[in-house]
Every structure is written in C-alpha cells, then in structure tokens.
Motif scaffolding. Structure first.
Motif, mmCIF file in Angstrom:
data_model
loop_
_atom_site.group_PDB
_atom_site.id
_atom_site.type_symbol
_atom_site.label_atom_id
_atom_site.label_comp_id
_atom_site.label_asym_id
_atom_site.label_seq_id
_atom_site.Cartn_x
_atom_site.Cartn_y
_atom_site.Cartn_z
ATOM 1 N N MET A 95 -11.144 0.541 2.676
ATOM 2 C CA MET A 95 -11.289 -0.106 3.186
ATOM 3 C C MET A 95 -10.873 0.926 4.310
ATOM 4 S SD MET A 95 -8.177 -2.722 4.103
ATOM 5 C CE MET A 95 -7.710 -3.541 5.628
ATOM 6 N N ILE A 96 -10.535 1.688 5.031
ATOM 7 C CA ILE A 96 -10.520 2.755 5.957
ATOM 8 C C ILE A 96 -11.680 3.544 6.058
ATOM 9 C CG2 ILE A 96 -10.094 4.429 7.303
ATOM 10 C CD1 ILE A 96 -6.579 4.582 6.832
ATOM 11 N N GLN A 97 -12.746 3.848 5.500
ATOM 12 C CA GLN A 97 -14.356 4.296 5.120
ATOM 13 C C GLN A 97 -15.057 3.467 5.913
ATOM 14 O OE1 GLN A 97 -15.304 7.711 4.687
ATOM 15 N NE2 GLN A 97 -16.729 6.949 5.889
ATOM 16 N N ALA A 98 -14.889 2.190 5.364
ATOM 17 C CA ALA A 98 -15.821 1.388 6.035
ATOM 18 C C ALA A 98 -15.866 0.968 7.709
ATOM 19 C CB ALA A 98 -15.372 -0.293 5.457
ATOM 20 N N LYS A 99 -14.413 0.522 8.206
ATOM 21 C CA LYS A 99 -14.022 0.983 9.455
ATOM 22 C C LYS A 99 -14.665 2.132 10.032
ATOM 23 C CE LYS A 99 -9.796 -2.031 8.789
ATOM 24 N NZ LYS A 99 -8.000 -1.418 9.538
ATOM 25 N N LEU A 100 -14.455 3.148 9.127
ATOM 26 C CA LEU A 100 -14.658 4.732 10.336
ATOM 27 C C LEU A 100 -16.544 4.526 10.124
ATOM 28 C CD1 LEU A 100 -12.781 7.154 8.445
ATOM 29 C CD2 LEU A 100 -12.659 6.509 10.444
ATOM 30 N N ASP A 101 -17.615 3.353 9.431
ATOM 31 C CA ASP A 101 -18.803 4.094 9.214
ATOM 32 C C ASP A 101 -18.933 2.678 10.287
ATOM 33 O OD1 ASP A 101 -18.938 5.817 6.856
ATOM 34 O OD2 ASP A 101 -19.108 3.831 4.967
ATOM 35 N N HIS A 102 -18.046 1.853 9.375
ATOM 36 C CA HIS A 102 -18.768 0.605 11.255
ATOM 37 C C HIS A 102 -18.778 0.924 12.579
ATOM 38 C CE1 HIS A 102 -19.381 -3.544 12.925
ATOM 39 N NE2 HIS A 102 -18.113 -3.441 13.505
ATOM 40 N N VAL A 153 -10.602 13.129 10.587
ATOM 41 C CA VAL A 153 -8.969 13.728 10.905
ATOM 42 C C VAL A 153 -7.599 12.575 10.836
ATOM 43 C CG1 VAL A 153 -7.818 15.847 11.222
ATOM 44 C CG2 VAL A 153 -10.106 15.657 11.239
ATOM 45 N N GLU A 154 -7.670 11.996 11.325
ATOM 46 C CA GLU A 154 -6.629 10.865 11.511
ATOM 47 C C GLU A 154 -6.345 9.560 10.499
ATOM 48 O OE1 GLU A 154 -2.933 8.993 12.916
ATOM 49 O OE2 GLU A 154 -3.618 11.170 13.392
ATOM 50 N N ALA A 155 -7.724 9.256 9.735
ATOM 51 C CA ALA A 155 -7.520 8.742 9.195
ATOM 52 C C ALA A 155 -7.334 9.564 8.094
ATOM 53 C CB ALA A 155 -8.931 7.983 8.358
ATOM 54 N N HIS A 156 -7.450 10.514 8.038
ATOM 55 C CA HIS A 156 -7.214 11.412 6.300
ATOM 56 C C HIS A 156 -5.659 11.783 6.114
ATOM 57 C CE1 HIS A 156 -7.629 14.192 3.367
ATOM 58 N NE2 HIS A 156 -7.318 15.533 3.721
ATOM 59 N N PHE A 157 -5.310 12.328 7.512
ATOM 60 C CA PHE A 157 -3.561 12.127 7.046
ATOM 61 C C PHE A 157 -2.813 11.021 7.243
ATOM 62 C CE2 PHE A 157 -4.630 16.480 10.224
ATOM 63 C CZ PHE A 157 -4.293 16.866 9.483
ATOM 64 N N HIS A 158 -3.204 10.137 7.542
ATOM 65 C CA HIS A 158 -2.626 8.889 7.551
ATOM 66 C C HIS A 158 -2.155 8.031 6.179
ATOM 67 C CE1 HIS A 158 -1.301 4.238 7.848
ATOM 68 N NE2 HIS A 158 -2.591 4.168 7.278
ATOM 69 N N ASN A 159 -3.471 8.294 5.249
ATOM 70 C CA ASN A 159 -3.443 8.352 3.900
ATOM 71 C C ASN A 159 -2.935 9.814 3.133
ATOM 72 O OD1 ASN A 159 -4.340 5.612 3.257
ATOM 73 N ND2 ASN A 159 -6.248 6.778 4.697
ATOM 74 N N GLU A 160 -2.736 10.204 3.379
ATOM 75 C CA GLU A 160 -1.739 11.964 3.119
ATOM 76 C C GLU A 160 -0.948 11.317 2.627
ATOM 77 O OE1 GLU A 160 -1.942 14.973 4.982
ATOM 78 O OE2 GLU A 160 -3.733 16.340 3.780
ATOM 79 N N ASN A 161 -0.881 10.058 1.632
ATOM 80 C CA ASN A 161 0.748 10.130 0.786
ATOM 81 C C ASN A 161 0.460 10.140 -0.717
ATOM 82 O OD1 ASN A 161 0.006 6.639 0.790
ATOM 83 N ND2 ASN A 161 -0.298 7.274 2.847
ATOM 84 N N PRO A 162 1.258 9.410 -1.668
ATOM 85 C CA PRO A 162 0.842 8.929 -3.089
ATOM 86 C C PRO A 162 0.395 7.509 -3.320
ATOM 87 C CG PRO A 162 3.097 9.667 -2.534
ATOM 88 C CD PRO A 162 2.783 9.510 -1.294
ATOM 89 N N GLU A 163 0.855 6.753 -2.542
ATOM 90 C CA GLU A 163 0.128 5.572 -2.138
ATOM 91 C C GLU A 163 -1.185 5.438 -1.879
ATOM 92 O OE1 GLU A 163 2.954 5.787 -0.566
ATOM 93 O OE2 GLU A 163 4.356 5.823 -2.077
ATOM 94 N N THR A 164 -1.785 6.211 -1.631
ATOM 95 C CA THR A 164 -3.601 6.173 -0.520
ATOM 96 C C THR A 164 -3.818 7.017 -0.725
ATOM 97 O OG1 THR A 164 -2.751 6.143 1.515
ATOM 98 C CG2 THR A 164 -3.136 4.010 0.787
ATOM 99 N N VAL A 165 -3.651 8.390 -1.412
ATOM 100 C CA VAL A 165 -4.225 9.540 -1.532
ATOM 101 C C VAL A 165 -5.466 9.553 -1.907
ATOM 102 C CG1 VAL A 165 -3.386 10.316 -3.516
ATOM 103 C CG2 VAL A 165 -4.140 12.030 -1.987
ATOM 104 N N ASP A 166 -5.909 8.935 -2.651
ATOM 105 C CA ASP A 166 -7.433 8.317 -3.214
ATOM 106 C C ASP A 166 -8.714 7.713 -1.562
ATOM 107 O OD1 ASP A 166 -7.805 8.438 -5.685
ATOM 108 O OD2 ASP A 166 -6.137 6.961 -5.963
#
Length: 172
Positions: free
Chosen positions: A1-8, A31-44
């Motif tokens: 979902m975040i990647q889709a926002k970034l691509d858009h 990079v902000e999105a990467h750090f935001h997702n560095e957690n067990p739930e959304t690391v993928d």
C-alpha cells in the motif's frame, strides 16, 4: 500500500524524468516509509521498498547481505532481540542518490537472534545509528547501518542532541 502511494507520487517515473527536487523529495519519502515499516507487523513493506538488487550492511557487526529473504529474517531477528524504548531523530538529508539519517536508539536486549550483537539479554544499550541509503528510481539499492553500541548510562553514551529533535517513546 505504501509503495503504491510512493509510485503515485511521481507516477512511477524513473529518476531521469524527474527534476532534482522531485528525486530528493521522493527519496526522503521512501526512507521515511522504510523506517515507518521497520516493525514486526509491517517489515515486509519495508523490504518491498528495496530495488531489484540490494546490499544491506551493518559493518560494526560484520553483516553484509544481498538476499531479500536473508534480510527479512535478519530484521525479524532484530525484533526478537531488541525492545525499543526510545528513539531520537537527530538529522536527515538527501541528494539525488543518497539519504543520510542520524538517530539514537535506546533499547533493552531481550533475545539473542541479532547477528554479532555485543550485548547479552537484560542489558540496556544506546545505539548511535547512522544510515546511508542509496536509491535509484525510487527504490533503495543499498542500506548501510553504522551502529555505535554503548551500554546505557556509561561514560561513552553521550550525544549532542540538537534542540527540537524528535523523540519517540515506545510502550513495552
């Protein structure tokens, strides 16, 4: 979902079709999105921001990886090893090719699944964590984490924190 926002953001266009300012803006958002997702739930989702080729390095621990599956498992080992108490964001800036991020992490070691971590469970440590990300076409192609580990409250656990630095406190 975040990647889709970034691509858009820039319609998935390559760097060659963007202005310098647009590339830098996109790199900072990635990079902000990467750090935001560095957690067990959304690391993928954090790993999904890597390019087709990736180099992931933690030089102070002797870790160099270039396989997404290995990197994903390394992240999961970090989450099973460290309990984050607080982070302090010191500075972040970017060019067309790189994002530099400087922060302090205050953690408690709760496991032993992080490659070459020099502390045992039960230890509270501070880590001055400096990242250098290399990006191309809105994807991270290299992530280097320079980790400076110090036992919490030790004489060397000293940092100059800029006024107004963002501090995030985690429950746990």
């Amino acid at each position: 979902m975040i990647q889709a926002k970034l691509d858009h953001m820039y319609d998935g266009r390559p760097d060659s079709e963007l202005t310098r300012e647009q590339i830098i803006d996109r790199n900072l958002h990635v990079v902000e999105a990467h750090f935001h997702n560095e957690n067990p739930e959304t690391v993928d989702d954090a790993v999904a921001l890597y390019g087709n080729t990736i180099s992931w390095e933690a030089p102070s621990r002797g870790v160099v990886m270039d396989d997404r599956k290995d990197i994903l498992e390394a992240y999961r080992g970090i989450f099973r090893t460290l309990q984050y108490e607080r982070t302090t964001a010191l500075r972040r800036f970017a060019t067309e090719d790189f994002v530099f991020d400087d922060q302090i992490g205050e953690v408690k070691v709760v496991g032993e699944e992080m490659h070459n971590l020099p502390y045992k469970p039960g230890t509270r440590v501070n880590c001055r964590l400096v990242h250098l990300f290399e990006l191309k076409d809105g994807k991270i192609i290299r992530e280097i984490a320079y980790e400076l580990w110090r036992e919490a409250d030790s004489p060397i656990a000293v940092d100059r924190v800029p006024e107004g630095a963002h501090v995030e406190v985690y429950g746990g």
